[in-house]
Design a protein around this motif. Structure first.
Motif, PDB file in Angstrom:
ATOM      1  N   HIS A   1      -2.590   8.511   4.883  1.00 51.85           N
ATOM      2  CA  HIS A   1      -3.642   8.870   3.929  1.00 51.85           C
ATOM      3  C   HIS A   1      -4.098   7.624   3.146  1.00 51.85           C
ATOM      4  O   HIS A   1      -5.300   7.397   2.971  1.00 51.85           O
ATOM      5  CB  HIS A   1      -3.124   9.962   2.986  1.00 51.85           C
ATOM      6  CG  HIS A   1      -4.174  10.606   2.137  1.00 51.85           C
ATOM      7  ND1 HIS A   1      -4.551  10.094   0.911  1.00 51.85           N
ATOM      8  CD2 HIS A   1      -4.927  11.716   2.325  1.00 51.85           C
ATOM      9  CE1 HIS A   1      -5.497  10.874   0.384  1.00 51.85           C
ATOM     10  NE2 HIS A   1      -5.744  11.861   1.228  1.00 51.85           N
ATOM     11  N   ARG A   2      -3.117   6.819   2.707  1.00 51.31           N
ATOM     12  CA  ARG A   2      -3.439   5.565   1.996  1.00 51.31           C
ATOM     13  C   ARG A   2      -4.230   4.631   2.908  1.00 51.31           C
ATOM     14  O   ARG A   2      -5.212   4.015   2.488  1.00 51.31           O
ATOM     15  CB  ARG A   2      -2.156   4.858   1.554  1.00 51.31           C
ATOM     16  CG  ARG A   2      -1.695   5.225   0.151  1.00 51.31           C
ATOM     17  CD  ARG A   2      -0.561   4.306  -0.322  1.00 51.31           C
ATOM     18  NE  ARG A   2       0.635   4.415   0.526  1.00 51.31           N
ATOM     19  CZ  ARG A   2       1.549   5.381   0.409  1.00 51.31           C
ATOM     20  NH1 ARG A   2       1.426   6.315  -0.517  1.00 51.31           N
ATOM     21  NH2 ARG A   2       2.607   5.409   1.206  1.00 51.31           N
ATOM     22  N   GLN A   3      -3.811   4.530   4.163  1.00 49.79           N
ATOM     23  CA  GLN A   3      -4.496   3.651   5.115  1.00 49.79           C
ATOM     24  C   GLN A   3      -5.925   4.128   5.355  1.00 49.79           C
ATOM     25  O   GLN A   3      -6.851   3.316   5.476  1.00 49.79           O
ATOM     26  CB  GLN A   3      -3.737   3.616   6.448  1.00 49.79           C
ATOM     27  CG  GLN A   3      -2.386   2.920   6.384  1.00 49.79           C
ATOM     28  CD  GLN A   3      -2.511   1.390   6.428  1.00 49.79           C
ATOM     29  OE1 GLN A   3      -3.623   0.835   6.428  1.00 49.79           O
ATOM     30  NE2 GLN A   3      -1.381   0.722   6.452  1.00 49.79           N
ATOM     31  N   TRP A   4      -6.098   5.439   5.441  1.00 55.25           N
ATOM     32  CA  TRP A   4      -7.445   5.988   5.662  1.00 55.25           C
ATOM     33  C   TRP A   4      -8.369   5.559   4.518  1.00 55.25           C
ATOM     34  O   TRP A   4      -9.480   5.113   4.746  1.00 55.25           O
ATOM     35  CB  TRP A   4      -7.376   7.516   5.781  1.00 55.25           C
ATOM     36  CG  TRP A   4      -7.866   8.013   7.109  1.00 55.25           C
ATOM     37  CD1 TRP A   4      -9.039   8.673   7.350  1.00 55.25           C
ATOM     38  CD2 TRP A   4      -7.199   7.888   8.389  1.00 55.25           C
ATOM     39  NE1 TRP A   4      -9.159   8.963   8.689  1.00 55.25           N
ATOM     40  CE2 TRP A   4      -8.044   8.492   9.350  1.00 55.25           C
ATOM     41  CE3 TRP A   4      -6.002   7.328   8.803  1.00 55.25           C
ATOM     42  CZ2 TRP A   4      -7.715   8.541  10.704  1.00 55.25           C
ATOM     43  CZ3 TRP A   4      -5.671   7.379  10.149  1.00 55.25           C
ATOM     44  CH2 TRP A   4      -6.522   7.971  11.077  1.00 55.25           C
ATOM     45  N   LYS A   5      -7.860   5.705   3.279  1.00 56.15           N
ATOM     46  CA  LYS A   5      -8.663   5.294   2.110  1.00 56.15           C
ATOM     47  C   LYS A   5      -8.945   3.795   2.137  1.00 56.15           C
ATOM     48  O   LYS A   5     -10.074   3.371   1.893  1.00 56.15           O
ATOM     49  CB  LYS A   5      -7.947   5.701   0.813  1.00 56.15           C
ATOM     50  CG  LYS A   5      -7.978   7.220   0.584  1.00 56.15           C
ATOM     51  CD  LYS A   5      -7.841   7.594  -0.882  1.00 56.15           C
ATOM     52  CE  LYS A   5      -6.408   7.432  -1.344  1.00 56.15           C
ATOM     53  NZ  LYS A   5      -6.193   8.021  -2.685  1.00 56.15           N
ATOM     54  N   ALA A   6      -7.929   3.004   2.458  1.00 53.62           N
ATOM     55  CA  ALA A   6      -8.080   1.540   2.473  1.00 53.62           C
ATOM     56  C   ALA A   6      -9.102   1.083   3.513  1.00 53.62           C
ATOM     57  O   ALA A   6      -9.725   0.041   3.367  1.00 53.62           O
ATOM     58  CB  ALA A   6      -6.723   0.880   2.736  1.00 53.62           C
ATOM     59  N   HIS A   7      -9.292   1.877   4.583  1.00 50.90           N
ATOM     60  CA  HIS A   7     -10.249   1.522   5.635  1.00 50.90           C
ATOM     61  C   HIS A   7     -11.638   2.111   5.391  1.00 50.90           C
ATOM     62  O   HIS A   7     -12.499   2.057   6.279  1.00 50.90           O
ATOM     63  CB  HIS A   7      -9.724   1.948   7.016  1.00 50.90           C
ATOM     64  CG  HIS A   7      -8.655   1.030   7.547  1.00 50.90           C
ATOM     65  ND1 HIS A   7      -7.365   1.034   7.070  1.00 50.90           N
ATOM     66  CD2 HIS A   7      -8.693   0.055   8.497  1.00 50.90           C
ATOM     67  CE1 HIS A   7      -6.649   0.118   7.712  1.00 50.90           C
ATOM     68  NE2 HIS A   7      -7.438  -0.481   8.582  1.00 50.90           N
ATOM     69  N   GLY A   8     -11.831   2.713   4.220  1.00 50.85           N
ATOM     70  CA  GLY A   8     -13.156   3.248   3.891  1.00 50.85           C
ATOM     71  C   GLY A   8     -13.417   4.638   4.433  1.00 50.85           C
ATOM     72  O   GLY A   8     -14.552   5.101   4.487  1.00 50.85           O
ATOM     73  N   TRP A   9     -12.334   5.317   4.865  1.00 49.29           N
ATOM     74  CA  TRP A   9     -12.479   6.680   5.396  1.00 49.29           C
ATOM     75  C   TRP A   9     -11.942   7.704   4.402  1.00 49.29           C
ATOM     76  O   TRP A   9     -11.449   8.786   4.791  1.00 49.29           O
ATOM     77  CB  TRP A   9     -11.737   6.827   6.733  1.00 49.29           C
ATOM     78  CG  TRP A   9     -12.012   5.761   7.747  1.00 49.29           C
ATOM     79  CD1 TRP A   9     -13.220   5.181   8.017  1.00 49.29           C
ATOM     80  CD2 TRP A   9     -11.062   5.121   8.629  1.00 49.29           C
ATOM     81  NE1 TRP A   9     -13.081   4.222   9.006  1.00 49.29           N
ATOM     82  CE2 TRP A   9     -11.766   4.173   9.407  1.00 49.29           C
ATOM     83  CE3 TRP A   9      -9.690   5.262   8.840  1.00 49.29           C
ATOM     84  CZ2 TRP A   9     -11.150   3.369  10.371  1.00 49.29           C
ATOM     85  CZ3 TRP A   9      -9.074   4.468   9.803  1.00 49.29           C
ATOM     86  CH2 TRP A   9      -9.794   3.534  10.558  1.00 49.29           C
ATOM     87  N   GLY A  10     -12.011   7.377   3.102  1.00 48.06           N
ATOM     88  CA  GLY A  10     -11.404   8.227   2.067  1.00 48.06           C
ATOM     89  C   GLY A  10     -11.956   9.645   2.044  1.00 48.06           C
ATOM     90  O   GLY A  10     -11.237  10.592   1.732  1.00 48.06           O
TER      91      GLY A  10
END
Lengths: 168, 168
Positions: free
Chosen positions: B16-25
Motif C-alpha cells: 500500500h505504501r509502495q502504491w502511494k509512493a509510485h503515484g497510484w494512491g
C-alpha cells in the motif's frame, strides 16, 4: 468462474439457513464468512486473470515481479521472496523459472552467500510489471466491486484475520 | 501455506505504501482489498484442508456433498450442481467421478429428462458429509479468526461484492 446467469437466491444465505435448520446455528455466521471469502476470491481472481492473461502473467508471477520492482536493488534471494509472498519454496522456483524463460527475471549468484540465489528483475520484467499494474489499477483496483466505504472496512477486517493467523 | 515465522511488517501495508509512493494512491485501497481477499482465502483454505484431508475430501467435494445432503431428494442434476456451486461443468464431472469412486455419490438417470444425469448422495456420502461438518464447525467455523462482530460485517461486505459481481 463468473456465473453466466444470476441465481434466484444467494447460495450462501441458503446454506446459512440450512446450517440453522440442522442445529448448527451457533457457527452459521462463521460458515458464511469462510464460504464468502472463498467465493469472493474466485470472483476477484477471475477479474485479475482476465487482465493479466494477455500479458502472459499469473497473479503469482505478477506479485513476484512487483516485489522485485519495489526492492532496493531490483533483486532478492529466492528464500526471501518465498517468505515475503508467503508461498512454498517450490512455488517460488517454478515462478522464477517461468519468468526467466520470458526474459523478465534472471538468476544471479548472491555476492556474499554462496548457498543463496538471487532473482533479479530485467528491463523487460519492469516494463511488463508496470504495464500490468496500469491495467490492474484501471480495471480492478480502482473499483473492486465494494460499496464506497466498504473497501477500507474490508481491508481492516482481513488485516485482523491475517494478523491473528500469524502472518506478521 | 501458513507462514512458519511471522514477518516483521504487514506485507500488504507495505505494498500500500509502495502504491502511494509510485503515484497510484487513488487505487491503493482497492489493491489492498483485492490482495487481502487473496491472502485470507489461502489462510482459510489451509485450515479447511487440514480438517478435510483425513476424510479424503477437498472443499469442492465437501460443498458438493452438502448441496446433495440439503436437497429434497438427495439428488440433483449435474448441470444444476454446477450453477448452484458456480463452477464449470468439467469441475462438477471430475468431483462427481471422485465421489463416486469413493462410494459417496452415485450417478442415476434423470426420471423425466433423458439427456440429464443426476448425482445422488449415498449413506456413505451422508456420513462423510456430516463427519466433515462436525469437524469444520468445531475447528474453523466456530472461530474463523475475526473479531467478535467482524464476522457478520465481513459477510455483509462480501455479500455486496458477490451481488455486484452478478452471482445472484
Amino acid at each position: 468462474m463468473t456465473q453466466p446467469k444470476p441465481l434466484p437466491a444467494d447460495p450462501i444465505a441458503e446454506a446459512h439457513r440450512q446450517w440453522k435448520a440442522h442445529g448448527w446455528g451457533g457457527v452459521a455466521d462463521g460458515m458464511a464468512a469462510v464460504t464468502s471469502v472463498m467465493r469472493a476470491q474466485q470472483i476477484l481472481l477471475a477479474r485479475v486473470d482476465e487482465v493479466l492473461r494477455p500479458l502472459d502473467l499469473t497473479f503469482a508471477r505478477y506479485e513476484l515481479l512487483m516485489l522485485l520492482l519495489f526492492s532496493r536493488r531490483g533483486s532478492l534471494p529466492l528464500s526471501r521472496i518465498g517468505s515475503l509472498l508467503q508461498v512454498h519454496p517450490t512455488s517460488v522456483t517454478s515462478a522464477v523459472d517461468r519468468l526467466e524463460a520470458r526474459g523478465q527475471v534472471r538468476r544471479q549468484p548472491h555476492p556474499t552467500d554462496r548457498r543463496a540465489v538471487l532473482a533479479e528483475i530485467t528491463d523487460e520484467g519492469r516494463a511488463t510489471a508496470l504495464a500490468a499494474t496500469t491495467r490492474l489499477n484501471e480495471s480492478v483496483f480502482a473499483d473492486p466491486g465494494l460499496p464506497e466505504n466498504g473497501v477500507t472496512e474490508l481491508v481492516d477486517l482481513l488485516t485482523d484475520l491475517r494478523s491473528r493467523a500469524g502472518d506478521f
